[in-house]
Every structure is written in structure tokens, then in C-alpha cells.
Design a protein around this motif. Structure first.
Motif, mmCIF file in Angstrom:
data_model
loop_
_atom_site.group_PDB
_atom_site.id
_atom_site.type_symbol
_atom_site.label_atom_id
_atom_site.label_comp_id
_atom_site.label_asym_id
_atom_site.label_seq_id
_atom_site.Cartn_x
_atom_site.Cartn_y
_atom_site.Cartn_z
ATOM 1 N N ALA A 1 -3.023 5.477 -7.633
ATOM 2 C CA ALA A 1 -3.585 4.132 -7.725
ATOM 3 C C ALA A 1 -5.106 4.151 -7.694
ATOM 4 O O ALA A 1 -5.740 3.113 -7.824
ATOM 5 C CB ALA A 1 -3.058 3.277 -6.583
ATOM 6 N N THR B 1 7.845 4.920 -6.873
ATOM 7 C CA THR B 1 6.878 5.280 -5.855
ATOM 8 C C THR B 1 6.260 4.014 -5.311
ATOM 9 O O THR B 1 5.529 3.329 -6.009
ATOM 10 C CB THR B 1 5.781 6.168 -6.454
ATOM 11 N N PRO B 2 6.558 3.672 -4.055
ATOM 12 C CA PRO B 2 5.946 2.467 -3.509
ATOM 13 C C PRO B 2 4.461 2.721 -3.339
ATOM 14 O O PRO B 2 4.056 3.832 -3.028
ATOM 15 C CB PRO B 2 6.599 2.301 -2.134
ATOM 16 N N GLY B 3 3.676 1.717 -3.558
ATOM 17 C CA GLY B 3 2.250 1.909 -3.447
ATOM 18 C C GLY B 3 1.539 0.798 -4.168
ATOM 19 O O GLY B 3 2.177 -0.140 -4.649
ATOM 20 N N PRO B 4 0.227 0.901 -4.240
ATOM 21 C CA PRO B 4 -0.553 -0.190 -4.810
ATOM 22 C C PRO B 4 -0.118 -0.559 -6.232
ATOM 23 O O PRO B 4 -0.352 -1.675 -6.676
ATOM 24 C CB PRO B 4 -1.975 0.368 -4.812
ATOM 25 N N LEU B 5 0.502 0.377 -6.939
ATOM 26 C CA LEU B 5 0.852 0.103 -8.330
ATOM 27 C C LEU B 5 2.276 -0.408 -8.486
ATOM 28 O O LEU B 5 2.699 -0.778 -9.578
ATOM 29 C CB LEU B 5 0.703 1.377 -9.166
ATOM 30 N N PRO C 1 1.054 8.448 -4.145
ATOM 31 C CA PRO C 1 0.903 7.121 -4.769
ATOM 32 C C PRO C 1 -0.492 6.544 -4.630
ATOM 33 O O PRO C 1 -0.978 5.879 -5.552
ATOM 34 C CB PRO C 1 1.928 6.244 -4.038
ATOM 35 N N GLN C 2 -1.163 6.826 -3.520
ATOM 36 C CA GLN C 2 -2.506 6.280 -3.336
ATOM 37 C C GLN C 2 -3.517 6.969 -4.254
ATOM 38 O O GLN C 2 -4.478 6.347 -4.698
ATOM 39 C CB GLN C 2 -2.931 6.418 -1.867
ATOM 40 N N ILE D 1 0.814 -1.219 0.000
ATOM 41 C CA ILE D 1 0.000 0.000 0.000
ATOM 42 C C ILE D 1 0.846 1.267 0.000
ATOM 43 O O ILE D 1 0.326 2.359 -0.035
ATOM 44 C CB ILE D 1 -1.002 0.038 1.182
#
Lengths: 504, 318
Positions: free
Chosen positions: B214, A346-350, B210-211, A325
């Protein structure tokens, strides 16, 4: 599942390239080193090496930095066992039985079981990371302020008497820890508390300073207070064969390691100082399930194997929220997030979709890294165990020096060094009067989190306490707390009744 | 790492000696320049200053070293910076909290203890909500807030911190009341929103970006003068009739009394460092909005924000 395995195979391709292997080895080695040095932990290690990675590609950079994090979990136990100085925060509990083992001439066994436990737990943790990351990340989100509060009260009740001495004394130490935890900026109003206008106190009391002071410096002082002839005789030196755990030791420890791994993996998903809490919880659990709980605190190998496995597993599962996340739950992963950002990832859902080579490469490198760490750590066991052969009159000043420099390098702060020295004196007195430092440290970790969660919950609910009962997870923990407090009471009453019935 | 420690000790030693010798500004700099960052290594602020330090070295001709002095919401580092010799060899990273903290707790410094050098970045603050929130746009959000005062929970990254005060200022501008919930940092507040424990969150990039990318969160209110390049479909609140813009800036400042020609040399070097392609790329990767302001403009920005936050903190404390 099958797709994950395929991706993992590609990941191994990435991780096994000579360049990435090198960075994995470098990270694991540096990690072991910062873990061994008191004060310096994974956070400092990663932060200091981020600039070194500027010229690398993101995958190599993260492989190396992640290696520092889990490498530190291997190294952290070394000084705990040999010198009673926690090498990093997650190794506080290891001091209890690890140091006792070393006193009895079993330092080698303790060191080796740490490496083996860490390896097993680390490897299991990576499996969990591969197959369970997305669902577990969602599960972790179910924990809001109310759930944290109930969980932490539960942890507090269960873990505060971790060493099993006098309950009253443990409780007193825990309260002292809670009080120390309130020093600094009020988390809800932003005003200073007990800071007396000192900018250093505004920042709060550094946990590492208290931990090294109470255990490390305290131990040095206790030793220094003994007559010379008693001091130099104290350590029993083992024969070479006894340096490594016997089959019997392994049999005894394997279930502790597996339980510790499971527990650590679960606790690692909880935001905050997960590895610390995981080690306390594992120690407590081993003591509860053991047929010989009286051995704990006297050098029980399970009391070393379980917590060390737990902190490694917790460290692996801490990557789940970061990768799935994009939010770091623990300070070391927060720094890794920064490192990823600076490399344009960019760490994250993608992230898993956009940078599969990075995600799977890093995961694969963790398997390799854990193996490297095992190979790296086991041969050093005799070397480290021999440190105890050094006469105390030389060793003790050296340990003090190590603590002083290590402490300074955490925040470049002299205030922290003075704090450590102060708590060293406190630790000495506590030992004299048979108080335990562990409950104080636990309270210092949990207290501030507990307070924030409590106040946040009540702010969200506009002051109504219903929020703790209306949420199922929170209610479940409250129920567990109730049972924990009730069962001993019922036992006592039942025992009285039986003896009363027997005597007629 | 040991070497770094050694170097910083050496630097401290040199600085001690250097303070005693009258400085010839003409040959500044003769040794490395250090930037005190009053926040922990690895945070967004630390990384930006490390990036600009790395790209400025070649223009300054000497090394630029970042030194972290975290603690007390910035109080530790700023106290030390304000007491350093004003010779240009010690700078501080001046970011928005420098104009907030002195109004909240008793500090040994205010922004007036520093000479502005250059502003490096400015990022607009914004409110995020969940993608499945019941409000489609800002109007619905504010209508609900008007009908239900104190019911919408808005997370922030720390009581009295920048994004908290921005949220308080926005409720004044919009004529509503929120229930502000403080979290220890931007990460935890965004997590709480993702888990639906709160209704909205007040953040400043790169947090939450980032959220939003997404699709898990969306921008409900953007407090900027113009839309973000990354999200051209998210309108600013100004476009929607509320005259409000607020953000977080990050710049460099030197202890008060640093010689003007030294300040100019520093400014010129850091300006070139900011224009360097390597820094531009790092900033873009971190979703940081590079925003150059010269010393005069930067000084005015600090002064106006300082009086703005002085007023706001007074109201929040009431």
C-alpha cells in the motif's frame, strides 16, 4: 458518505444471496453456541471452522467467520446469567448482576435485555464501521507504548474497584492478579519467570481458566456447601409474562445500552483485550451515573444491559484496524486475518479498493447477522430460563462437566483444566471471606500489557520518564488519573470542613 | 467442533494402543498422521501446515491432522512431540524457534530430539521503515545509525525471537547499534511503526507485506540471497556490500528414532503435497516462499542455525 451508502447497497446485494444468507446464519448460530459453552470462545470457534471454509469463496467464508465472532458476544452472557459461569471472557462482568437477577427470578429479563442491548450496540457499531473506519484507524495509530501505559494505569485506577466492595480488598485482589500475570516468558528479555522449568507455566496462566474457575467452579462449590433443602428452594421461578423485559425495564436500560455502545466502540479501537475492558468500564460508568448505585451487585438491569452492549460494540470496532490498516488488534481478528490470507485476500489499506464486494458484503452481512441473532436469541429466552428449574443436584454436576470439557477444548491442555480447578477452590474461599474475583481478572488482563508498555516506553526514551509527560495523549490520561485520585480527597476534606463549620 | 474434539481424543486413544504393537513399516500408514503445531490456530505457521496437510492426504492415503499445542514460545508442543512414539504417526512443525528456544530457557528438547523430514518454506527477514522516513536508502540509514548509536528504534515480534536475533546479527554485520524494542507479536510491532512510535521494524513475511504494497511502509534492508518476486525494486543487502542473509524456515520433523523407511514415505508424500497446485496457490496467496529441502539438507540447516543462534543468544544475554 453518499458513495459509502451506494457501496453498502451493493454489499446488501452480495449478503442477501441465498448462499451468503445461509453462511451468515450458520456463523451466527455457531457463534452463539461457542459463546454459550464455557471456555470455548470466538477464537476457538473461528479457528476450528477455518478449514471448513477452504472450499468457499472468500466473501462467504469471511461472512461466516465474522458471524462466529459477533455471535459469540450474544451467547456469552447466557451461562453468566444462569449459572455464574462466564461463557467467554467478555461476559465476566455480566455474572455480577446477571446472576443476581436470575436468583431473583428475573433470568428471562436479563437474557432478553442482553440480546436487545447486543442488537442495538451491534447495529450502531456497524454504522461506525461504515462511516468512520479510515479516520478512526488513523486515530488508533496515535497510541504508542507511552499512551497505552497511561491509558492502562487510568483504567486500572478507575476500574479496579468495579464491584464497589471494600477498597482495600479489591486492591489486594488486583495485586494478586498482577502477580499471576507475571508468570511465563518475560516479554522483554524472553526468559522464563516463575516457571520452575515447566513448559506449561512458561506459557503463562490462561485467563479463561482463572475466570471460569473463580466464577463457575467457585459458584458450584459454594452451592454444594449448602444444606440440601436450602439449595433447592433458592430460585424464584417467574411467570411467563415476566420472562421478557417490561416497558419500564426497557426505558431504564436504553441509555445504559447507548452509553455502553459508545464506550465499547471507542475502547474496541485499543489493541488488546478490548471487549473485556469495555465491559468493566461500562459497568463502572452505569454505577456512577445511576441514581441508585446501591442496586448494582444486587441485580440491576443496567449492570447487565450496559456491559453486554459494550462488548458487542467493541467487537464491531475491532474490525476497523483489521479492514482499514490490515492489522488485527484483538486475538479473534488475528485469526480472521489468517482466514483472509488463506483465501488470497490481503487485509490492509488497499483491501476496500481491491475487494469491495468482500468488504461491503461482510459489512452488510453484519447488519443481517445482528438481526438474525436477535431473532435467534429472543425465542430461546424461556427455554434457557427454564434451565434453572432443573434440580441443583443434577444441574451442578452438569455445569462442572461443561466447564471441564469446555476448558480442555480451548488449548487441548490438561494443565489449563487443573488451573481452572485450583482457581475454583480459590474462588470458593474468596466468596467465603467476601473478596471479589473481578479485580483479580482485570489485573490479570491489564497487568502484562501494562508491564510491556511501561518497559517499551522506557526503552524508547533511553530510561527517561519524560516520555509519559511529553506526549499529549499520555499527559491527558495522567491528568485524568490525578483528578480521579484528588476528587474523593477533596470531597472528604470539604465535607469535614462543612460539618466543622456547621457545628461552629 | 465436537466431532473434531472427539476425533482427536480417538486419535490419542488409538495412538496409545498403536504404540504397543510392533510396527510394520511396509504398510505405513495404517491410520491418520498428526502434526503438532506448537503455536495457536490461525497464525501464519498454523495456516501453512494446515494447507500442506490438506494437500498431502491424497498422496499419503490417510488423513493428516493438525493439532495445536500453543504455549511457552513453542515449549509445550515441542516437549510433547519429542516424547511421542517414534512411529511416524506424530510429527511436529519444526520452525526456526526450535533452534532458538533451547538456548534461552531450560527445555526438555533440542532440535537433536527430532529427525528432519522435509523443509517446506523459507522466508527472508527484512527491515521496514515508514514511507516518509528521513532515510532514502540503506546507506543513509546505516550512516545515521553509525553517527547515532542506539538511537534508531527497531521493533521486533518478541524478545529473543527470530526477527529480534536477526536484527542483532545484522547490526554486527553492518557495524552499527540499534535500540531494539520488543512487541508481543509481529502485528503490534508493525502497528507501532505505522504510528511512528518506532523508526523501523524487523519482520518476516507475510507480516508487513500489505503495508508495503500500500506504500505506507518500505523495505530498507532485505536479508535474502535474491530479491523478492513481489517487490523487484527492493535490493538485497548483499547487493549493497553487506554479506548477510537470514530468514525463517518452516519444515516437518519426527521424534528421534522414527524408522528410516517410514521417514522416507513421509518425505515422499509431503514433497508431493508441496508440489500440489492447491498448496502452491495457498502459499502464494499468503506470500510464503515455498522452499523444498530434503531430510539431509534440512538437518544441516537446523544444525547450522542452532549453533548460530546459540552464539547469538549468549551475546544478547550478556
Amino acid at each position: 458518505m453518499l458513495e459509502s451508502l451506494q457501496q453498502l447497497a451493493t454489499g446488501f446485494g452480495v449478503a442477501l444471496s441465498p448462499q451468503n444468507l445461509f453462511y451468515c446464519l450458520a456463523g451466527a448460530t455457531v457463534g452463539t453456541l461457542v459463546g454459550v459453552l464455557p471456555g470455548l470462545g470466538p477464537i476457538a470457534g473461528i479457528a476450528l471452522l477455518i478449514p471448513v471454509t477452504f472450499g468457499l469463496n472468500p466473501t462467504s467464508a469471511i461472512i461466516m467467520l465474522a458471524g462466529i465472532y459477533y455471535g459469540a458476544m450474544y451467547g456469552g452472557s447466557t451461562t453468566s446469567i444462569l449459572l455464574n459461569v462466564p461463557g467467554e471472557t467478555a461476559s465476566v462482568i455480566t455474572c455480577i448482576d446477571g446472576y443476581k437477577m436470575a436468583q431473583k427470578g428475573k433470568a428471562g429479563k436479563a437474557l432478553a435485555i442482553c440480546a436487545i442491548g447486543s442488537f442495538i450496540a451491534g447495529t450502531l457499531g456497524i454504522f461506525g464501521l461504515v462511516f468512520l473506519a479510515p479516520p478512526l484507524a488513523d486515530a488508533a495509530l496515535a497510541f504508542g507504548p507511552a499512551e497505552y501505559f497511561s491509558l492502562m494505569v487510568f483504567g486500572f485506577i478507575v476500574l479496579s474497584n468495579v464491584t464497589g466492595g471494600s477498597f482495600l480488598k479489591s486492591l489486594m485482589m488486583a495485586v494478586v492478579g498482577l502477580i499471576i500475570g507475571t508468570i511465563g516468558l518475560d516479554p522483554v528479555t524472553g526468559e522464563g519467570r516463575f516457571a520452575f522449568d515447566s513448559p506449561s507455566l512458561l506459557g503463562g496462566i490462561e485467563f479463561v481458566a482463572v475466570a471460569i474457575g473463580l466464577f463457575g467452579i467457585g459458584e458450584v462449590l459454594v452451592n454444594a456447601g449448602q444444606p440440601a433443602e436450602l439449595l433447592e428452594q433458592k430460585v424464584v421461578m417467574p411467570r411467563l409474562l415476566e420472562l421478557y423485559p417490561s416497558l419500564q425495564d426497557l426505558k431504564e436500560s436504553i441509555f445504559a445500552i447507548l452509553r455502553g455502545a459508545g464506550l465499547g466502540f471507542g475502547v474496541g479501537l485499543v489493541p488488546g483485550p478490548a471487549p473485556v475492558i469495555a465491559t468493566y468500564a461500562s459497568y463502572m460508568m452505569e454505577k456512577k451515573v445511576s441514581r441508585h448505585p446501591e442496586e448494582f451487585g444486587q441485580g440491576a438491569i443496567k449492570g447487565v444491559a450496559g456491559p453486554e452492549a459494550a462488548n458487542n460494540a467493541a467487537c464491531q470496532s475491532a474490525f476497523i484496524p483489521l479492514f482499514a490498516i490490515g492489522i488485527p488488534f484483538a486475538p479473534p481478528t488475528a485469526i480472521l486475518l489468517g482466514a483472509l490470507l488463506i483465501h488470497g485476500v490481503t487485509p490492509g489499506p488497499l483491501m476496500i479498493r481491491e475487494h469491495p464486494e468482500l468488504f461491503w458484503g461482510v459489512i452488510a452481512s453484519m447488519y443481517i447477522g445482528n438481526f438474525i441473532l436477535l431473532l435467534l436469541n429472543l425465542p430461546f429466552v424461556p427455554l434457557f430460563a427454564n434451565i434453572l428449574r432443573i434440580p441443583k443436584k443434577i444441574l451442578l454436576p452438569f455445569v462442572t462437566l461443561l466447564c471441564l470439557t469446555g476448558m480442555y477444548s480451548v488449548n487441548n491442555s490438561m494443565f489449563d483444566v487443573w488451573t481452572m480447578i485450583l482457581f475454583g477452590a480459590v474462588g470458593f474461599l474468596l466468596r467465603k471471606w467476601a473478596y471479589e474475583g473481578a479485580p483479580l481478572l482485570l489485573a490479570l488482563v491489564l497487568g502484562p500489557k501494562l508491564e510491556v508498555a511501561f518497559r517499551q516506553s522506557l526503552m524508547i526514551s533511553h530510561g527517561s520518564f519524560d516520555i509519559f509527560i511529553n506526549r499529549p495523549i499520555s499527559l491527558a490520561f495522567l491528568g485524568a488519573i490525578f483528578l480521579c485520585l484528588l476528587i474523593p480527597l477533596v470531597r472528604v476534606v470539604y465535607g469535614r470542613l462543612r460539618s466543622w463549620a456547621a457545628t461552629g | 467442533m465436537r466431532i473434531r474434539l472427539f476425533l482427536s481424543l480417538l486419535a490419542a486413544l488409538l495412538l496409545g494402543i498403536g504404540g504397543a504393537i510392533p510396527l510394520q513399516a511396509a504398510d505405513f500408514p495404517t491410520k491418520e498422521v498428526q502434526i503438532i503445531v506448537p503455536w495457536a490456530a490461525g497464525g501464519a505457521t498454523d495456516l501453512i501446515f494446515r494447507a500442506v496437510a490438506a494437500s498431502t492426504e491424497k498422496y499419503l492415503g490417510k488423513a493428516v491432522v493438525v493439532i495445536n499445542r500453543p504455549g511457552g514460545g513453542g515449549a509445550v508442543g515441542y516437549t510433547e512431540g519429542s516424547q511421542a512414539a517414534p512411529d511416524g504417526y506424530t510429527l511436529v512443525s519444526a520452525i526456526t524457534p526450535l533452534t532458538i528456544l533451547p538456548h534461552q530457557v531450560k527445555t526438555a528438547f533440542t532440535y537433536k530430539n527430532f529427525d528432519p523430514v522435509v523443509n517446506i518454506s523459507s522466508d527472508p527477514s527484512m527491515f521496514l521503515i515508514r514511507h516518509d522516513a528521513p532515510w532514502k536508502d540503506l546507506k543513509e540509514f546505516l550512516d545515521y545509525a553509525k553517527k547515532n548509536p542506539n538511537m534508531i528504534t527497531v521493533g521486533n515480534s518478541g524478545a529473543g525471537g527470530g526477527v529480534h536475533l536477526v536484527a542483532v546479527a545484522f547490526e554486527k554485520a553492518a557495524g552499527v547499534k540499534f535500540n531494539h524494542i520488543p512487541f508481543p507479536g509481529g502485528g503490534p510491532s508493525v502497528t507501532a511503526l505505522l504510528g511512528a512510535h518506532i523508526n523501523a521494524v524487523s519482520v518476516s513475511p507475510p507480516e508487513g507485506i500489505p503495508q508495503v504494497q500500500a506504500g505506507k511502509l518500505k523495505i530498507i534492508a532485505l536479508f535474502a540471497d535474491k530479491r523478492l518476486e513481489m517487490f523487484p525494486n527492493a535490493p538485497t543487502v548483499k547487493e549493497q556490500g553487506i554479506n548477510f542473509a537470514m530468514g525463517m524456515w518452516r519444515g516437518l520433523a519426527a521424534p528421534k528414532g522414527t524408522p528410516p523407511d517410514v521417514l522416507k514415505k513421509l518425505h515422499d508424500a509431503f514433497k508431493k503435497g508441496m508440489e500440489d497446485p492447491a498448496f502452491k496457490k495457498s502459499a502464494a496467496d499468503m506470500a510464503v516462499n515455498v522452499h523444498y529441502l530434503g531430510p539431509n539438507d534440512f538437518g544441516r540447516l537446523m544444525a547450522s542455525d542452532d549453533s548460530f543462534y546459540a552464539q547469538l543468544v549468549k551475546e544478547v544475554k550478556k
